[in-house]
Scaffold this motif. Sequence first.
Motif, PDB file in Angstrom:
ATOM      1  N   THR A 144       0.834  -1.204   0.000  1.00 36.80           N
ATOM      2  CA  THR A 144       0.000   0.000   0.000  1.00 36.80           C
ATOM      3  C   THR A 144       0.870   1.256   0.000  1.00 36.80           C
ATOM      4  O   THR A 144       0.594   2.210  -0.727  1.00 36.80           O
ATOM      5  N   ARG A 145       1.943   1.250   0.785  1.00 35.79           N
ATOM      6  CA  ARG A 145       2.857   2.400   0.818  1.00 35.79           C
ATOM      7  C   ARG A 145       3.518   2.615  -0.542  1.00 35.79           C
ATOM      8  O   ARG A 145       3.659   3.743  -1.009  1.00 35.79           O
ATOM      9  N   LEU A 146       3.973   1.522  -1.147  1.00 43.33           N
ATOM     10  CA  LEU A 146       4.615   1.650  -2.449  1.00 43.33           C
ATOM     11  C   LEU A 146       3.667   2.273  -3.463  1.00 43.33           C
ATOM     12  O   LEU A 146       4.061   3.121  -4.264  1.00 43.33           O
ATOM     13  N   ARG A 147       2.390   1.876  -3.395  1.00 49.23           N
ATOM     14  CA  ARG A 147       1.397   2.404  -4.334  1.00 49.23           C
ATOM     15  C   ARG A 147       1.012   3.848  -4.002  1.00 49.23           C
ATOM     16  O   ARG A 147       1.117   4.734  -4.850  1.00 49.23           O
ATOM     17  N   ASP A 148       0.582   4.084  -2.757  1.00 51.14           N
ATOM     18  CA  ASP A 148       0.004   5.375  -2.405  1.00 51.14           C
ATOM     19  C   ASP A 148       1.035   6.470  -2.151  1.00 51.14           C
ATOM     20  O   ASP A 148       0.808   7.620  -2.502  1.00 51.14           O
ATOM     21  N   ARG A 149       2.132   6.120  -1.544  1.00 47.85           N
ATOM     22  CA  ARG A 149       3.117   7.143  -1.179  1.00 47.85           C
ATOM     23  C   ARG A 149       4.177   7.352  -2.264  1.00 47.85           C
ATOM     24  O   ARG A 149       4.631   8.465  -2.489  1.00 47.85           O
ATOM     25  N   PHE A 150       4.559   6.261  -2.928  1.00 49.57           N
ATOM     26  CA  PHE A 150       5.651   6.359  -3.892  1.00 49.57           C
ATOM     27  C   PHE A 150       5.200   6.227  -5.342  1.00 49.57           C
ATOM     28  O   PHE A 150       6.020   6.271  -6.250  1.00 49.57           O
TER      29      PHE A 150
END
Length: 122
Positions: free
Chosen positions: A53-59
Amino acid sequence: MQSAYRPNHSTETALLRVRNDLLCILDERKAAILVLLDLSAAFNTIDQTIMLTRLRDRFGITATCLAWFESYLVNRSQRIQMHGRISAERPVVFGFPQGSVLGPLMFICYTAPLGDKRSPIC
């Protein structure tokens, strides 16, 4: 402020930076708080769903690249051998592959929200 896995950075440079920051704060007659964390087993505690989720939403990692990361992290298993006997295979639902070159970079991405002063961790 990450020191590990960077050229010309070491435990010594990290300690010198902390010491310098503390001395500067004290010179300004301000209060200082130092929080020390033991991250020795941190790579084993990474929640794979949160990581993706972090890779998708933040990065902004999407599509094929995100699917590659998912295939790298999800549906892994492990077993051990001890005294000539092999255990049953068990799913690995947390962490990164051990000895991974991507591990340190992914850990930095995973913990990036800790540096946000105004955003919640998750």
